[in-house]
Design an enzyme around this catalytic site. Structure first.
Site, PDB file in Angstrom:
ATOM      1  N   THR A 117       0.775  -1.087   0.068  1.00  0.00           N
ATOM      2  CA  THR A 117       0.118  -0.099  -0.118  1.00  0.00           C
ATOM      3  C   THR A 117       0.998   1.025  -0.098  1.00  0.00           C
ATOM      4  O   THR A 117       1.552   1.378   0.928  1.00  0.00           O
ATOM      5  CB  THR A 117      -0.932  -0.062   1.189  1.00  0.00           C
ATOM      6  OG1 THR A 117      -1.784  -1.203   1.212  1.00  0.00           O
ATOM      7  CG2 THR A 117      -1.718   1.135   1.466  1.00  0.00           C
ATOM      8  N   LYS A 132      -2.806  -8.138   5.696  1.00  0.00           N
ATOM      9  CA  LYS A 132      -3.751  -8.238   5.027  1.00  0.00           C
ATOM     10  C   LYS A 132      -4.428  -9.604   4.926  1.00  0.00           C
ATOM     11  O   LYS A 132      -4.591  -9.858   3.794  1.00  0.00           O
ATOM     12  CB  LYS A 132      -3.430  -7.531   3.532  1.00  0.00           C
ATOM     13  CG  LYS A 132      -3.246  -5.932   3.539  1.00  0.00           C
ATOM     14  CD  LYS A 132      -3.103  -5.397   2.356  1.00  0.00           C
ATOM     15  CE  LYS A 132      -2.827  -3.927   2.266  1.00  0.00           C
ATOM     16  NZ  LYS A 132      -2.818  -3.296   0.838  1.00  0.00           N
ATOM     17  N   LYS A 165      -5.734   5.451  -4.115  1.00  0.00           N
ATOM     18  CA  LYS A 165      -5.770   4.509  -2.918  1.00  0.00           C
ATOM     19  C   LYS A 165      -5.557   3.048  -3.412  1.00  0.00           C
ATOM     20  O   LYS A 165      -6.215   2.707  -4.401  1.00  0.00           O
ATOM     21  CB  LYS A 165      -6.877   4.819  -1.997  1.00  0.00           C
ATOM     22  CG  LYS A 165      -7.162   6.018  -1.383  1.00  0.00           C
ATOM     23  CD  LYS A 165      -5.982   6.446  -0.517  1.00  0.00           C
ATOM     24  CE  LYS A 165      -6.246   7.795   0.077  1.00  0.00           C
ATOM     25  NZ  LYS A 165      -5.681   9.014  -0.711  1.00  0.00           N
ATOM     26  N   ASP A 166      -5.093   2.243  -2.314  1.00  0.00           N
ATOM     27  CA  ASP A 166      -4.684   0.900  -2.777  1.00  0.00           C
ATOM     28  C   ASP A 166      -6.169   0.064  -2.969  1.00  0.00           C
ATOM     29  O   ASP A 166      -7.120   0.391  -2.616  1.00  0.00           O
ATOM     30  CB  ASP A 166      -4.157   0.126  -1.487  1.00  0.00           C
ATOM     31  CG  ASP A 166      -3.376  -1.131  -1.934  1.00  0.00           C
ATOM     32  OD1 ASP A 166      -3.181  -1.278  -3.019  1.00  0.00           O
ATOM     33  OD2 ASP A 166      -3.397  -1.824  -0.883  1.00  0.00           O
ATOM     34  N   LYS A 167      -5.882  -1.056  -3.704  1.00  0.00           N
ATOM     35  CA  LYS A 167      -7.176  -1.831  -3.969  1.00  0.00           C
ATOM     36  C   LYS A 167      -7.514  -2.835  -2.779  1.00  0.00           C
ATOM     37  O   LYS A 167      -8.593  -2.648  -2.156  1.00  0.00           O
ATOM     38  CB  LYS A 167      -6.905  -2.782  -5.084  1.00  0.00           C
ATOM     39  CG  LYS A 167      -7.883  -3.902  -5.327  1.00  0.00           C
ATOM     40  CD  LYS A 167      -7.338  -4.778  -6.576  1.00  0.00           C
ATOM     41  CE  LYS A 167      -8.352  -5.918  -6.879  1.00  0.00           C
ATOM     42  NZ  LYS A 167      -9.275  -6.620  -5.895  1.00  0.00           N
TER      43      LYS A 167
END
Length: 645
Positions: free
Chosen positions: A47, A115, A277-279
């Site tokens: 990220t 994650k 922004k990150d997935k």
């Protein structure tokens, strides 16, 4: 403060009986998340907080049938079981491959899963005024100019389909006639409003045909009308831009905007934002859109999965990339092995000292051909090498159709034949092959130029990052965590060297290092020479970073070598069920969902941590410092593959 070399202690935890028992559930969850995520196929666990220059590739306009087919293909590839994916990722990069080798803290590292669920990673944008973005209000600003709620239901699905085809010039018709079944002035007014508000660029008029009333929709001003919403339909007293907070799950920013634009039937370029922004996360950020009402946006909450829009307001300005102060992260590291003392030491060190501001693994790609190698070939003006690196077969995890495309390219060097093997044309490989088909094999520069500019620049920025990471590791190895004469610090926007007599006035937190370019200076100690040596080894001249193609000329920049996060807080919690959330999100709070009751003595322990970072800083590098653990996909998949769910 001492520096610590990264060791090779195995952090792999044995698979418990629970892990084995949950294998089928893991696969089911993985398939479910795929179906929810639409056409996303990214598998990055990194990220980046913000890199305006590295925004995701915009979707190239295609016929809708082709676009739908590509979306199905992108989402349909089987990844195989997690173990085989880990097997393929043996060909991927590790941190040491890209110069990430040092730590600043002295605590003993411990294991944790990063994650394991995308909901374990929550990002809240921090605006330029220092305000953290939250979704906490679904209400729509009251506006007498807004159309009635009936506007959204008065048109039939068939009418909407015909109007969309007219709006997007997808048929030969010049107008669409809508019969007014219950003919009253009020009903006609609602239909006029519905067409104009839902299909920007179309005008309407009323006609009598055979004793019946029809609303006729037609184009107002040619094809430009779609990209430029009708100016005269917007109240002068209302700001031209509707700002809103976008809450999204498991989707990156550009994909989200493409989905919103598709549902609103507008071009993506009328949206603006401060950063991507990150997935694989839950993210909350501010978006602005030109002349789309809050009412229309709020209506999307009824039909979109994994998105929520709220906190609407009208303003007179769009948003600009890079305007944000940073991001606030809430992260859960599950199944941690560290003792309470280890965790306390690690988190105190993160708060007091910080972490090395390395460019994270996302910067360098996830396949066996790192993006920095392509960037280096561009800077060397070696275009055959650029073409070869992008298109040649490579080991590791890739979509099946990409493998076939690469094999065809290696066998025939025929762009048309390779393109036939590639049903998804929007990827970089497809764009380059189309360029080669258009400009020929002797004009690779023009063929490469078909790839969107942001994607092309990503390669050379990746090379700069690769150099920076390696040089910072050398700097810390040579001089440790103190400022020394010859280091660089910033005075305003200008870099100056630290002189012998001033060295006591500065700490390691003041020191910056340059990304190579024609408009930067280098340290006046061994590391300055190391920069030159590294570039010479790559057949590049550090004193001549201008490229004959202006886009690829590197001016350079400065970056702090140590970042100290703000607002650092942490808590260790126990839990039994790996699938339950361990904190409430903005959406949970709005929907009144309570936090699950956690056991005081559960089977597993998790570290919940919060911190704020400035733009262009990688949260995974902060987490790496806490765990003392390689954050690359290659290492993570070999340690534990459940993140693939």
């Amino acid at each position: 403060m001492e520096t610590v070399e990264m060791n090779s202690v195995s952090l792999k935890r044995p698979r418990s009986e629970d892990d084995v028992a949950n294998a089928d559930e893991i696969k089911r969850q993985k398939i479910l998340e795929k179906s929810q995520a639409g056409n996303d196929s990214g598998q990055s666990i990194e990220t980046v907080t913000e890199q305006p220059e590295d925004t995701k590739n915009e979707i190239i306009p295609n016929e809708e049938s082709e676009e739908q087919e590509e979306e199905e293909l992108e989402g349909s590839d089987e990844d195989g079981d997690p173990e085989s994916f880990a097997d393929m990722m043996k060909h991927g990069l590790t941190e040491s491959d890209v110069g990430i080798t040092k730590f600043v803290s002295s605590h003993k590292g411990f294991s944790g899963i990063l994650k394991e669920r995308y909901s374990d990673f929550v990002v809240h944008e921090i605006g330029k005024d220092g305000r953290v973005s939250h979704l906490d209000d679904f209400s729509v600003p009251v506006d007498d100019e807004d159309p009635s709620e009936e506007t959204f239901t008065v048109l039939s699905d068939e009418d909407k389909q015909r109007l969309e085809e007219l709006q997007l010039f997808k048929n030969k018709e010049t107008s669409v006639a809508i019969e007014v079944i219950e003919d009253t002035k009020e009903k006609r007014t609602v239909i006029h409003q519905a067409v104009k508000s839902l299909f920007p660029g179309l005008e309407t008029k009323t006609e009598d045909r055979d004793g019946k009333k029809y609303i006729i929709a037609y184009h107002a001003a040619g094809k430009k009308a779609l990209a430029n919403p009708r100016k005269h339909s917007w109240p002068k007293s209302r700001g031209s831009y509707c700002h809103f907070v976008l809450y999204k799950e498991n989707k990156d920013t550009m994909d989200a905007i493409n989905v919103l634009s598709k549902f609103l039937r507008v071009k993506p370029n009328i949206f603006s934002y401060m950063g991507t922004k990150d997935k694989r996360a839950i993210t909350v950020q501010e978006i602005a859109v030109l002349r789309i009402t809050a009412q229309r946006l709020a209506h999307l909450n009824k039909c979109l999965m994994n998105f929520k829009l709220g906190n609407f307001s009208y303003k007179n300005h769009p948003l600009k990339l890079g305007e944000l102060q940073g991001n606030h992260f809430t992260v859960v590291l599950r199944n941690i092995t560290g003792t309470d003392d280890q965790i306390e030491q690690a988190m105190h060190s993160l708060r007091e000292i910080g972490f090395i501001n390395y460019y994270g693994m996302q910067r360098f790609g996830t396949t066996a051909v790192p993006t920095y190698q392509i960037g280096r070939a561009i800077l060397q003006n070696n275009w055959n090498e650029v073409m070869d690196l992008i298109l040649k077969p490579r080991p590791g995890a890739e979509k099946g159709y990409l493998v076939k495309c690469r094999e065809e390219w290696a066998k025939t060097k025929d762009p048309a034949a390779a393109l036939k093997k590639l049903p998804v044309k929007r990827c970089v490989e497809g764009q380059l092959l189309r360029g080669l088909l258009k400009f020929g094999m002797k004009n690779i520069i023009s063929a490469f130029g078909i790839i969107p500019r942001n994607n092309r620049l990503m390669y050379i920025h990746s090379y700069q990052s690769y150099v920076w990471n390696n040089m910072v590791s050398k700097r810390i190895e040579e001089y440790g965590l103190r400022a020394v004469p010859g280091d660089l610090i910033l005075k305003g926007a200008t870099a100056v060297h630290i002189e012998e007599g001033d060295v006591d006035n500065y700490t390691i937190h003041d020191v910056v290092m340059p990304l190579p370019g024609f408009d930067v200076i280098y340290p006046k100690h061994k590391i300055g020479e190391a920069y030159k040596e590294m570039l010479v080894a790559d057949n590049l001249d550090i004193n001549n970073m201008r490229h004959k193609i202006r886009d690829y000329s590197l001016s350079g920049a400065y970056r702090k070598i140590i970042i100290r996060p703000q607002n650092v807080n942490w808590e260790v919690v126990a839990y039994d069920d790996p699938k339950i959330p361990l904190f409430t999100t903005d959406l949970d709070k709005l929907e009144g969902k309570p936090l699950p009751v956690l056991p005081t003595d559960g089977k597993f322990r998790a570290l919940k941590m919060e911190f704020s970072l400035p733009p262009s800083t990688y949260a995974t590098m902060a987490i790496r410092e806490v765990l003392k653990m390689d954050t690359s996909i290659k290492n993570q998949t070999q340690l534990n593959t459940t993140w693939l769910r």
